[in-house]
Every structure is written in C-alpha cells, then in structure tokens.
Design a protein around this motif. Structure first.
Motif, PDB file in Angstrom:
ATOM      1  N   VAL A 210       0.907  -1.198   0.095  1.00 52.90           N
ATOM      2  CA  VAL A 210      -0.192  -0.129  -0.111  1.00 52.90           C
ATOM      3  C   VAL A 210       0.822   1.283  -0.156  1.00 52.90           C
ATOM      4  CG1 VAL A 210      -1.853   1.241   1.308  1.00 52.90           C
ATOM      5  CG2 VAL A 210      -1.779  -1.133   1.211  1.00 52.90           C
ATOM      6  N   PHE A 211       2.011   1.517   0.833  1.00 49.91           N
ATOM      7  CA  PHE A 211       2.786   2.506   0.822  1.00 49.91           C
ATOM      8  C   PHE A 211       3.998   2.417   0.269  1.00 49.91           C
ATOM      9  CE2 PHE A 211      -0.029   2.087   4.767  1.00 49.91           C
ATOM     10  CZ  PHE A 211      -0.802   3.361   4.687  1.00 49.91           C
ATOM     11  N   VAL A 212       4.433   1.269  -0.257  1.00 44.65           N
ATOM     12  CA  VAL A 212       5.631   1.449  -1.016  1.00 44.65           C
ATOM     13  C   VAL A 212       5.591   1.157  -2.399  1.00 44.65           C
ATOM     14  CG1 VAL A 212       8.081   0.469  -1.274  1.00 44.65           C
ATOM     15  CG2 VAL A 212       6.959   0.818   0.885  1.00 44.65           C
ATOM     16  N   LEU A 213       5.009   0.177  -2.805  1.00 41.59           N
ATOM     17  CA  LEU A 213       5.037  -0.326  -4.155  1.00 41.59           C
ATOM     18  C   LEU A 213       3.611   0.793  -5.021  1.00 41.59           C
ATOM     19  CD1 LEU A 213       4.672  -3.884  -4.296  1.00 41.59           C
ATOM     20  CD2 LEU A 213       6.669  -2.586  -4.335  1.00 41.59           C
ATOM     21  N   ALA A 214       2.619   1.047  -4.587  1.00 40.68           N
ATOM     22  CA  ALA A 214       1.764   1.968  -5.045  1.00 40.68           C
ATOM     23  C   ALA A 214       2.176   3.223  -5.449  1.00 40.68           C
ATOM     24  CB  ALA A 214       0.346   1.949  -4.543  1.00 40.68           C
ATOM     25  N   PRO A 215       2.618   3.924  -4.179  1.00 37.45           N
ATOM     26  CA  PRO A 215       3.453   5.271  -4.530  1.00 37.45           C
ATOM     27  C   PRO A 215       4.428   5.320  -5.420  1.00 37.45           C
ATOM     28  CG  PRO A 215       3.027   5.151  -2.087  1.00 37.45           C
ATOM     29  CD  PRO A 215       2.576   3.539  -2.769  1.00 37.45           C
ATOM     30  N   SER A 216       5.361   4.368  -5.437  1.00 41.62           N
ATOM     31  CA  SER A 216       6.655   4.488  -6.382  1.00 41.62           C
ATOM     32  C   SER A 216       6.091   4.208  -7.670  1.00 41.62           C
ATOM     33  CB  SER A 216       7.478   3.283  -5.861  1.00 41.62           C
ATOM     34  OG  SER A 216       6.706   1.830  -6.509  1.00 41.62           O
ATOM     35  N   ILE A 217       4.856   3.778  -8.038  1.00 43.72           N
ATOM     36  CA  ILE A 217       4.399   3.756  -9.434  1.00 43.72           C
ATOM     37  C   ILE A 217       3.808   5.033  -9.920  1.00 43.72           C
ATOM     38  CG2 ILE A 217       2.717   2.651 -10.887  1.00 43.72           C
ATOM     39  CD1 ILE A 217       3.213   0.132  -9.328  1.00 43.72           C
ATOM     40  N   ASN A 218       2.635   5.200  -8.972  1.00 47.33           N
ATOM     41  CA  ASN A 218       1.820   6.721  -9.274  1.00 47.33           C
ATOM     42  C   ASN A 218       2.468   7.946  -8.886  1.00 47.33           C
ATOM     43  OD1 ASN A 218      -0.440   5.045 -10.457  1.00 47.33           O
ATOM     44  ND2 ASN A 218      -0.246   4.278  -8.348  1.00 47.33           N
ATOM     45  N   GLY A 219       3.290   7.846  -7.789  1.00 44.37           N
ATOM     46  CA  GLY A 219       4.150   9.026  -7.608  1.00 44.37           C
ATOM     47  C   GLY A 219       5.518   9.216  -8.124  1.00 44.37           C
ATOM     48  N   LEU A 220       6.502   8.431  -7.910  1.00 51.67           N
ATOM     49  CA  LEU A 220       7.777   8.576  -8.424  1.00 51.67           C
ATOM     50  C   LEU A 220       7.715   8.425  -9.932  1.00 51.67           C
ATOM     51  CD1 LEU A 220      10.081   6.473  -5.932  1.00 51.67           C
ATOM     52  CD2 LEU A 220      10.336   8.859  -6.606  1.00 51.67           C
ATOM     53  N   GLY A 221       6.728   7.733 -10.482  1.00 52.83           N
ATOM     54  CA  GLY A 221       6.649   7.182 -11.903  1.00 52.83           C
ATOM     55  C   GLY A 221       5.968   8.490 -12.484  1.00 52.83           C
ATOM     56  N   HIS A 222       5.886   9.547 -12.249  1.00 54.21           N
ATOM     57  CA  HIS A 222       5.286  10.725 -12.740  1.00 54.21           C
ATOM     58  C   HIS A 222       6.472  11.899 -12.594  1.00 54.21           C
ATOM     59  CE1 HIS A 222       1.684   9.597 -15.143  1.00 54.21           C
ATOM     60  NE2 HIS A 222       1.522   8.843 -13.837  1.00 54.21           N
ATOM     61  N   TRP A 223       7.523  11.650 -11.750  1.00 50.81           N
ATOM     62  CA  TRP A 223       8.404  12.329 -11.392  1.00 50.81           C
ATOM     63  C   TRP A 223       9.759  12.277 -11.792  1.00 50.81           C
ATOM     64  CZ3 TRP A 223      11.758  12.211  -6.728  1.00 50.81           C
ATOM     65  CH2 TRP A 223      12.379  13.436  -6.420  1.00 50.81           C
ATOM     66  N   TRP A 224      10.339  11.075 -11.711  1.00 55.74           N
ATOM     67  CA  TRP A 224      11.863  10.729 -11.853  1.00 55.74           C
ATOM     68  C   TRP A 224      11.850   9.628 -12.405  1.00 55.74           C
ATOM     69  CZ3 TRP A 224      14.867   6.754  -9.612  1.00 55.74           C
ATOM     70  CH2 TRP A 224      16.294   7.164  -9.939  1.00 55.74           C
ATOM     71  N   GLY A 225      12.854   9.538 -13.658  1.00 53.42           N
ATOM     72  CA  GLY A 225      12.966   8.466 -14.286  1.00 53.42           C
ATOM     73  C   GLY A 225      13.358   8.720 -15.773  1.00 53.42           C
ATOM     74  N   ARG A 226      13.441   7.616 -16.743  1.00 49.83           N
ATOM     75  CA  ARG A 226      13.682   7.865 -18.013  1.00 49.83           C
ATOM     76  C   ARG A 226      12.200   7.963 -18.856  1.00 49.83           C
ATOM     77  NH1 ARG A 226      18.748   6.080 -19.962  1.00 49.83           N
ATOM     78  NH2 ARG A 226      20.017   5.244 -18.286  1.00 49.83           N
ATOM     79  N   ARG A 227      12.221   8.661 -19.961  1.00 52.91           N
ATOM     80  CA  ARG A 227      11.014   8.841 -20.743  1.00 52.91           C
ATOM     81  C   ARG A 227      11.463   8.407 -22.259  1.00 52.91           C
ATOM     82  NH1 ARG A 227      10.060  13.488 -17.489  1.00 52.91           N
ATOM     83  NH2 ARG A 227       8.257  13.405 -16.313  1.00 52.91           N
ATOM     84  N   LYS A 228      11.051   6.988 -22.382  1.00 47.44           N
ATOM     85  CA  LYS A 228      11.511   6.429 -23.674  1.00 47.44           C
ATOM     86  C   LYS A 228      10.363   7.201 -24.768  1.00 47.44           C
ATOM     87  CE  LYS A 228      11.651   1.964 -26.312  1.00 47.44           C
ATOM     88  NZ  LYS A 228      13.179   1.967 -26.540  1.00 47.44           N
ATOM     89  N   PHE A 229       9.338   7.399 -24.341  1.00 50.03           N
ATOM     90  CA  PHE A 229       8.125   8.007 -25.422  1.00 50.03           C
ATOM     91  C   PHE A 229       8.024   9.455 -24.719  1.00 50.03           C
ATOM     92  CE2 PHE A 229       7.837   3.310 -25.504  1.00 50.03           C
ATOM     93  CZ  PHE A 229       7.950   3.075 -26.726  1.00 50.03           C
ATOM     94  N   GLY A 230       7.743  10.257 -25.787  1.00 42.91           N
ATOM     95  CA  GLY A 230       7.620  11.802 -25.449  1.00 42.91           C
ATOM     96  C   GLY A 230       6.023  12.096 -25.124  1.00 42.91           C
ATOM     97  N   ASN A 231       5.056  11.127 -25.592  1.00 42.88           N
ATOM     98  CA  ASN A 231       3.830  11.393 -25.674  1.00 42.88           C
ATOM     99  C   ASN A 231       3.180  11.560 -24.340  1.00 42.88           C
ATOM    100  OD1 ASN A 231       3.764   8.792 -25.259  1.00 42.88           O
ATOM    101  ND2 ASN A 231       2.402   8.433 -27.155  1.00 42.88           N
ATOM    102  N   ASN A 232       3.663  11.124 -23.303  1.00 38.07           N
ATOM    103  CA  ASN A 232       3.161  11.295 -21.705  1.00 38.07           C
ATOM    104  C   ASN A 232       4.126  11.732 -20.742  1.00 38.07           C
ATOM    105  OD1 ASN A 232       4.123   8.714 -20.498  1.00 38.07           O
ATOM    106  ND2 ASN A 232       4.008   7.941 -22.798  1.00 38.07           N
ATOM    107  N   SER A 233       3.744  12.013 -19.732  1.00 38.52           N
ATOM    108  CA  SER A 233       4.498  12.582 -18.639  1.00 38.52           C
ATOM    109  C   SER A 233       4.905  11.372 -17.592  1.00 38.52           C
ATOM    110  CB  SER A 233       3.841  13.614 -17.772  1.00 38.52           C
ATOM    111  OG  SER A 233       2.509  12.966 -17.367  1.00 38.52           O
ATOM    112  N   ALA A 234       4.513  10.261 -17.864  1.00 40.94           N
ATOM    113  CA  ALA A 234       5.089   9.073 -16.858  1.00 40.94           C
ATOM    114  C   ALA A 234       6.380   8.838 -17.157  1.00 40.94           C
ATOM    115  CB  ALA A 234       4.171   7.922 -17.087  1.00 40.94           C
ATOM    116  N   THR A 235       7.246   7.916 -16.293  1.00 44.50           N
ATOM    117  CA  THR A 235       8.637   7.813 -16.424  1.00 44.50           C
ATOM    118  C   THR A 235       8.776   6.263 -16.234  1.00 44.50           C
ATOM    119  OG1 THR A 235       8.966   8.173 -14.102  1.00 44.50           O
ATOM    120  CG2 THR A 235       9.283  10.133 -15.595  1.00 44.50           C
ATOM    121  N   ASN A 236      10.063   5.677 -16.726  1.00 45.96           N
ATOM    122  CA  ASN A 236      10.228   4.181 -16.667  1.00 45.96           C
ATOM    123  C   ASN A 236      11.378   4.228 -15.293  1.00 45.96           C
ATOM    124  OD1 ASN A 236       8.751   3.342 -18.543  1.00 45.96           O
ATOM    125  ND2 ASN A 236      10.333   3.601 -20.159  1.00 45.96           N
ATOM    126  N   LEU A 237      10.808   3.637 -14.110  1.00 47.26           N
ATOM    127  CA  LEU A 237      11.902   3.196 -13.160  1.00 47.26           C
ATOM    128  C   LEU A 237      12.440   1.773 -13.521  1.00 47.26           C
ATOM    129  CD1 LEU A 237      10.092   5.234 -10.387  1.00 47.26           C
ATOM    130  CD2 LEU A 237      12.256   6.036 -11.507  1.00 47.26           C
TER     131      LEU A 237
END
Length: 208
Positions: A122-149
């Motif tokens: 609840v407090f680690v996996l979900a936030p890492s996807i929906n929180g970190l996953g829109h803030w930090w990481g690689r962007r292979k595709f430029g058509n969205n703001s999400a990231t790859n961790l």
C-alpha cells in the motif's frame, strides 16, 4: 513472496487483463488470480478497475464504493457467484491470509509478515508507481509525462515501466527496450504457452 504475488496478480489480472483488456484469461487462471488477490489484498476487482479507469488512484477510498462510479467505469465486469461469495468480502480474505501466516510461521512472525506486506503493497509499491513514476526516471516515449523506473520493475510486476505503458496502454508487455525487465510479461507468456491466456492487446508491442 507474498507481496510479489500480489503485485503480479494486480498487474496481470486487474491492470492488463481487466482494466485494459490486453489479454483474456482462461476461467481457471481468472479464478486463481482472483483468489490470490482476495487472500493477499482483499481487493474488489470491479472497484479497482473502475477507479483505475478514472485515472486517479487517490480517490480510491471515496469512489470505489460509489455505485455510479462502478456502473459507469466497470460496467463490463459483472459480479458472479464467486464475487458474491467470497471474493467481494475482502476483509474475510485478509483475515484468512493473516490466519494462514500465523498458522505457518507462528503468531508473532505471522503478524509481522502481514504488517510488512501491507506496508510494502500500500505505502511503497503503489506510491512508487503513481508518485515517483510521474516525477523521476527515463522517458522513452515523449507523448506522456510518466517515467520508467527500471530499477523498480522487478519489484512492481513491471508496473514501474510507466512511460511505456502510457505510450501503449493496450499492450500486454511493458518492457520495450534494452535492460527493461517485466516479470508479469514472463507470467503472461507462461499462461499463453499453457493455453490459460490469450493476447488481445497491441500485438506490435509484444515481440520478445
């Protein structure tokens, strides 16, 4: 192991299978995933899918039990006899899971396992996807703001390859580049080989 099973069941069944219809599961596999989720998380599949399709997990508590939300966003998922008894009774599933852990490991270690799993899921996996996953990481595709961790992919069932998924939401495979690992895709391939699943999503993206 418990958290990994829950993460993969969430990714394969709830996310890719039901929410995005990227694959169809044989009834045996469908029941198996539903049992795993009931036993490890107590989640209701219609509620999860409906809120995911709203694109805002932060409203889960408020919207998950809203009949209008379920009718609008999960009308393709109907309750059956297994939902009515026992899978819609999430508290019962959680209680059975905790009881099983205590029976196998003893009361103290069983409760510790259950608490650790709850915190991780609840407090680690979900936030890492929906929180970190829109803030930090690689962007292979430029058509969205999400990231790859990529470093978290093995722990989240491949869900942290968030940029890839947003670029190709109907793809059953989230790994689309070198050094990207998607454990849920390995499970899906095994199910397809056993004829327990059929791919119906973006076939261009599923080449190994």
């Amino acid at each position: 192991m418990v958290t990994q099973a829950a993460a993969i069941a969430t990714s394969v069944y709830l996310h890719r299978g039901l929410a995005h219809r990227a694959l169809r599961l044989h009834p045996l596999a469908d029941w198996g995933f539903r049992f795993v989720l009931w036993f490890t998380t107590g989640q209701n599949r219609r509620e999860w899918v409906a809120v995911h399709r709203l694109w805002n997990v932060y409203y889960y508590v408020r919207e998950a039990r809203n009949p209008d939300t379920l009718t609008r966003w999960a009308k393709d998922i109907r309750d059956d006899v297994w939902d009515r008894a026992p899978f819609n009774r999430g508290t019962l599933g959680g209680a059975f899971g905790i009881a099983a852990a205590m029976l196998v490991l003893g009361p103290g270690w069983g409760l510790l396992l259950a608490l650790t799993h709850f915190i991780l899921y609840v407090f680690v996996l979900a936030p890492s996807i929906n929180g970190l996953g829109h803030w930090w990481g690689r962007r292979k595709f430029g058509n969205n703001s999400a990231t790859n961790l990529r470093v978290l992919a093995s722990l989240t069932g491949g869900e942290s390859l968030h940029n890839n998924h947003h670029a190709h939401p109907s793809s059953p495979k989230f790994s689309m580049g070198r050094f990207e690992f998607d454990p849920s895709w390995m499970v899906i391939r095994a199910l397809v080989h056993l004829r327990l699943a059929r791919l119906v999503g973006d076939q261009v993206q599923v080449a190994s």
